[in-house]
Design a protein around this motif. Structure first.
Motif: not given
Length: 229
Positions: A121, A126, A130, A191-192, A197-198, A202, A205
């Motif tokens: 991240l 991304l 995940r 949220r990812s 969002n990030y 983060h 996280v």
């Protein structure tokens, strides 16, 4: 611009001078990089919300460790005092089943997976984040299911003397933390999928990763105490 001895402007941020009696910065340079990220630097940048939040979360985990330590020392005290009759007649106590070993390996390995997820991240990968976080969630769920299976096989229950009450309290309290860690990871994964969002940070996280490392470290002590002693 009005000068004040308590702070100085650097770029857009403000660094608060460390006025502690111990020169923490002098010793901080000898610490490993992974530990430095959890410690404040000269009071911390006023704009560095991530660093301040992580430091606060670290303090929270230290308070959690005190709770675990109190339970562990209680177990040790009771075990030593009642060493002669710790196990009731006909009770074998916790056994080092293959399932317990597999559970332990899976849980400890998940620390490397979630750390890799956070690193992905941080580098903007991304999809990889995940995938790795989903793997960590799966490993956590596997541990919880394995622990429930082990409990079902044991020949004692919570009401079976000190061995039952202490074993289920220690493993149950730790299992609760594993469950909380899994829930936090599910939230971070969800949220990812929110666009951008990030992009601005983060912290969630990083805090979840730190929490998971804490859960794994605690299990090392509990595993040694309950199954190897």
């Amino acid at each position: 611009m009005t000068k004040n001895k308590n702070y100085q402007s650097i770029n857009r941020g403000v660094i608060h001078i460390d006025e502690s009696p111990i020169a923490l910065e002098k010793y901080r340079k000898y610490l490993p990089l992974w530990l430095k990220r959890y410690l404040p630097i000269r009071g911390g940048l006023s704009q560095d919300h991530h660093g301040k939040a992580i430091f606060g979360f670290t303090v929270f985990l230290l308070s959690e460790s005190i709770v675990f330590l109190s339970l562990i020392f209680t177990y040790l005290g009771l075990r030593l005092i009642h060493s002669g009759n710790w196990l009731p007649r006909g009770i074998s106590g916790p056994q080092l089943y293959t399932l317990v070993v597999i559970n332990t390996v899976v849980l400890l390995s998940s620390s490397f997976v979630i750390q890799s997820a956070e690193n992905s991240l941080r580098h903007g990968e991304l999809k990889k984040f995940r995938l790795l976080l989903f793997m960590t969630i799966s490993m956590g769920i596997f541990f919880l299911i394995g622990q429930g299976t082990e409990w079902n096989k044991l020949d004692f229950r919570l009401s079976t003397g000190l061995v039952g009450s202490t074993f289920y309290l220690l493993t149950g309290f730790h299992g609760l933390h594993v469950l909380i860690g899994v829930i936090l990871q599910v939230i971070m994964l969800s949220r990812s999928f929110i666009p951008g969002n990030y992009d601005k940070g983060h912290f969630g996280v990083s805090a979840t990763t730190l929490f998971w490392h804490f859960v794994d470290i605690v299990w090392v002590f509990l595993f040694s105490l309950l199954y190897l002693w």
